[in-house]
Scaffold this motif. Structure first.
Motif, short mmCIF file in Angstrom:
data_model
loop_
_atom_site.label_atom_id
_atom_site.label_comp_id
_atom_site.label_asym_id
_atom_site.label_seq_id
_atom_site.Cartn_x
_atom_site.Cartn_y
_atom_site.Cartn_z
N ALA A 41 -2.39 46.40 -62.52
CA ALA A 41 -1.51 46.74 -63.59
C ALA A 41 -0.52 45.78 -63.74
O ALA A 41 -0.12 45.15 -64.96
CB ALA A 41 -1.06 48.20 -63.85
N THR B 298 -4.48 50.72 -66.96
CA THR B 298 -5.73 50.36 -67.74
C THR B 298 -7.11 50.22 -66.45
O THR B 298 -6.47 50.03 -65.29
CB THR B 298 -6.02 49.15 -68.25
OG1 THR B 298 -5.25 48.07 -67.72
CG2 THR B 298 -5.29 49.30 -69.66
N TYR C 162 -4.15 56.49 -71.86
CA TYR C 162 -3.97 56.09 -70.49
C TYR C 162 -2.63 56.68 -70.06
O TYR C 162 -1.77 57.34 -70.72
CB TYR C 162 -3.30 54.58 -70.62
CG TYR C 162 -4.68 53.65 -70.93
CD1 TYR C 162 -5.61 53.33 -70.17
CD2 TYR C 162 -4.55 52.87 -72.33
CE1 TYR C 162 -6.56 52.42 -70.68
CE2 TYR C 162 -5.43 52.24 -72.84
CZ TYR C 162 -6.55 52.06 -72.11
OH TYR C 162 -7.54 50.98 -72.22
N ARG D 201 -1.39 38.30 -71.79
CA ARG D 201 -1.24 39.55 -72.37
C ARG D 201 -0.12 39.72 -73.36
O ARG D 201 0.24 40.96 -73.64
CB ARG D 201 -1.12 40.75 -71.08
CG ARG D 201 -2.12 40.40 -70.23
CD ARG D 201 -3.53 40.77 -70.83
NE ARG D 201 -4.56 40.83 -69.88
CZ ARG D 201 -5.80 40.30 -70.10
NH1 ARG D 201 -6.26 39.85 -71.30
NH2 ARG D 201 -6.80 40.41 -69.20
N ARG E 115 -9.21 48.22 -64.22
CA ARG E 115 -9.27 47.01 -63.76
C ARG E 115 -10.59 46.17 -63.78
O ARG E 115 -10.71 45.16 -64.08
CB ARG E 115 -8.73 46.87 -62.22
CG ARG E 115 -9.71 47.54 -61.03
CD ARG E 115 -8.92 47.36 -59.96
NE ARG E 115 -9.74 47.62 -58.80
CZ ARG E 115 -9.94 48.97 -58.34
NH1 ARG E 115 -8.96 50.01 -59.03
NH2 ARG E 115 -10.61 49.28 -57.38
N VAL F 227 -10.84 45.47 -68.15
CA VAL F 227 -9.77 45.14 -69.03
C VAL F 227 -10.10 43.99 -70.06
O VAL F 227 -9.63 44.13 -71.25
CB VAL F 227 -8.77 44.43 -68.24
CG1 VAL F 227 -9.16 43.27 -67.56
CG2 VAL F 227 -7.52 44.26 -69.01
N ASN G 104 -1.58 42.25 -64.06
CA ASN G 104 -1.92 42.23 -65.45
C ASN G 104 -0.87 41.67 -66.52
O ASN G 104 -0.98 40.73 -67.32
CB ASN G 104 -2.75 43.34 -65.79
CG ASN G 104 -3.44 43.02 -67.41
OD1 ASN G 104 -4.13 42.33 -67.68
ND2 ASN G 104 -2.97 44.04 -68.37
#
Length: 530
Positions: A139, A191, A86, A148, A193, A196, A142
């Protein structure tokens, strides 16, 4: 792009100092009119002939713990591979100034309540989908998701709105000014979308980075191949990268000395003299600073709810011995988390607790606990085990019997996040190498709202929140940082021991390796030659 680079090869000494990249605080434009990034695009690559000469080969990296997909969005010892797969929006240079990555420029509003990002064009994910502003919006959202377990969630949560101006320009609206937004931009991996949920189970990791993940063999390692449509021309040079899990110190040394592996950041400090005597290998220390061993204390477990007992533990540990025997001299004995380059560092804070077993015993006696029996969780890797054993030995001398609880890295990290530690634990933390406010807002051991020690203090919360929203320079900023440091030392719910950094062991044939501030490995310019 300027990277955080390893210094020249080092000879370990007791006074070897780990320095975070750069020597000053970053001005993030709070209250400044039209503050633009004074940065340039990455240098153009060498000519075609130079690129072709460096092209090819497979690099094998020896790691001591496996990838943990469920921790993909949390910075941990399993984050090394992030920058291979990434990209991030920006990247600090050695002076802690942000440089472009997928954001090419930025501008703050006058009141510090929004920032406009210009995004790089011509970037594609590994599956061919173009990168757009929607990926940045995803991002940020997220990381706002508590599932997360991202340390910079509070900073992400300060972003309360998005104004998309086409596919490659985006305005982030902020609930209030924050002085660590570029910490978020370097921490936040971009990442895909659309996949994920597959990413956090290890099924599919689709990014814009220089390498594609082709295989994950749990317990064995990761395999990567070159991303042929990477946005940097003629990069990466390497054809492939292999991460090989080698948890045992002897096997790790053998792998490096025999050439089976060409790079590792996991060699225990006490084994570095063996590496130093190997002509084909070089030891270098990064200037990123970025880590420290500490003793964590669960403040809800009696009698550790008494700060006098916690302070006794802080006086009872020989930091200099840990530095010498465990880290091989690569580091800085310190009672505070701050590396010397941090604006929060002070020599008085670093030496606030020195080794004084007599004073430790007196404090325990005054608190009514001359003898204690406590569990100590630690990660069952060589370096971490050595730290735990050193703590066990020192505390025994002051009347504290410690029972070691070896734990695998993934479980230890999950216990850290879920606040399910026993009375004592020892691990290493990061986040002191970037903006000082980030440590107390974001790092699990120090988080003012929900830390692993279960320490709560309205005064601590107030000063941390004010420090987070105050520009990073000036008398007020210095005073707030000092108040945070004073609280950490007085309350001793986290007892810092030794600041350490990334010590790289590499084949002398390997060139161009860098790390970012969160220890994400960058191999854009890496090559094997000689």
């Amino acid at each position: 792009m300027t990277e955080s680079r390893p210094s020249t090869p080092l000879t370990p000494t007791r006074r070897t100092t780990l320095r975070a990249a750069g020597g000053g605080a970053l001005l993030l434009g709070l209250g400044l009119t039209g503050c633009r990034s004074a940065v340039s695009e990455p240098e153009t690559p060498a000519g075609k002939a130079g690129a072709e000469a460096r092209r090819g080969g497979t690099l094998t990296v020896a790691i001591n713990s496996d990838f943990t997909p469920s921790l993909l969005f949390a910075q941990s010892g399993q984050s090394l591979q992030h920058r291979l797969i990434y990209n991030t929006l920006t990247r600090y240079d050695d002076q802690l100034k942000p440089q472009p990555e997928l954001a090419t420029s930025w501008e703050y509003a006058q009141d510090g309540r929004s920032i406009t990002l210009k995004l790089r064009t011509g970037v594609t994910y590994h599956d061919g989908r173009p990168f757009t502003a929607d990926d940045v919006i995803f991002a940020v959202k997220n990381l706002q998701n508590p599932l997360r377990a991202a340390q910079l969630r509070a900073t992400a949560a300060a972003v309360t709105g998005f104004d998309k101006r086409g596919d490659h320009e985006l305005v982030l609206k902020l609930a209030h000014p924050v002085n660590n937004l570029f910490d978020l931009f370097e921490f936040m991996i971009l990442t895909d979308r659309n996949s994920v949920e597959d990413a956090v189970t290890g099924k599919k990791l689709n990014g814009t980075g220089p390498f594609r993940l082709t295989k994950w063999s749990p317990g064995t390692g990761l395999s990567f191949t070159r991303h042929e449509k990477y946005w940097q021309p003629d990069r990466p040079y390497l054809d492939a990268v292999e991460f090989r899990v080698v948890p045992q110190a002897d096997a790790l040394l053998s792998s490096l000395r025999t050439g089976q592996s060409q790079l590792s950041f996991g060699v225990p400090g006490k084994n570095l003299p063996v590496i130093a005597s190997t002509p084909e290998l070089a030891i270098s220390q990064y200037t990123t600073g970025g880590g420290a061993y500490y003793l964590g204390v669960n403040t809800t477990v009696a009698p550790l709810n008494d700060k006098t007992v916690r302070q006794a533990l802080a006086w009872g540990i020989d930091r200099e011995r840990i530095l010498k025997q465990v880290l091989g001299g690569y580091g800085l004995a310190s009672a505070t988390p701050w590396p010397k380059s941090s604006p929060a560092f002070s020599e008085a804070g670093r030496t606030h607790y020195t080794y004084d077993p007599g004073k430790a015993r007196e404090l325990l006696k005054s608190a009514g606990h001359p003898k204690l029996d406590l569990p100590l969780l630690h990660i069952n890797l060589p370096g971490d085990t050595a730290v735990a054993e050193a703590i066990q030995y020192d505390l025994k001398q002051i009347g504290v019997q410690v029972t070691l609880q070896p734990t695998d890295p993934a479980t230890a990290q999950k216990n850290l996040i879920s606040q399910s530690m026993p009375g004592l634990w020892t691990m290493s933390h990061s986040f002191a190498q970037v903006q000082p406010s980030t440590l107390a807002v974001s790092a699990y051991p120090f988080n003012e709202a929900k830390n692993t020690s279960r320490f709560r203090s309205a005064a601590y919360t107030k000063v941390v929140r004010e420090a987070w929203t105050t520009p990073e320079t000036g008398a007020r900023a210095n005073a707030l940082r000092q108040q945070i440091t004073d609280t950490l030392l007085d309350e001793a719910f986290i007892i810092d021991l030794v600041i350490r950094g990334a010590v790289q062991v590499a084949s002398k044939k390997l060139h161009g390796v860098t790390l970012n501030k969160f220890a994400y490995l960058n191999l854009d310019n890496a090559y094997l030659a000689g």
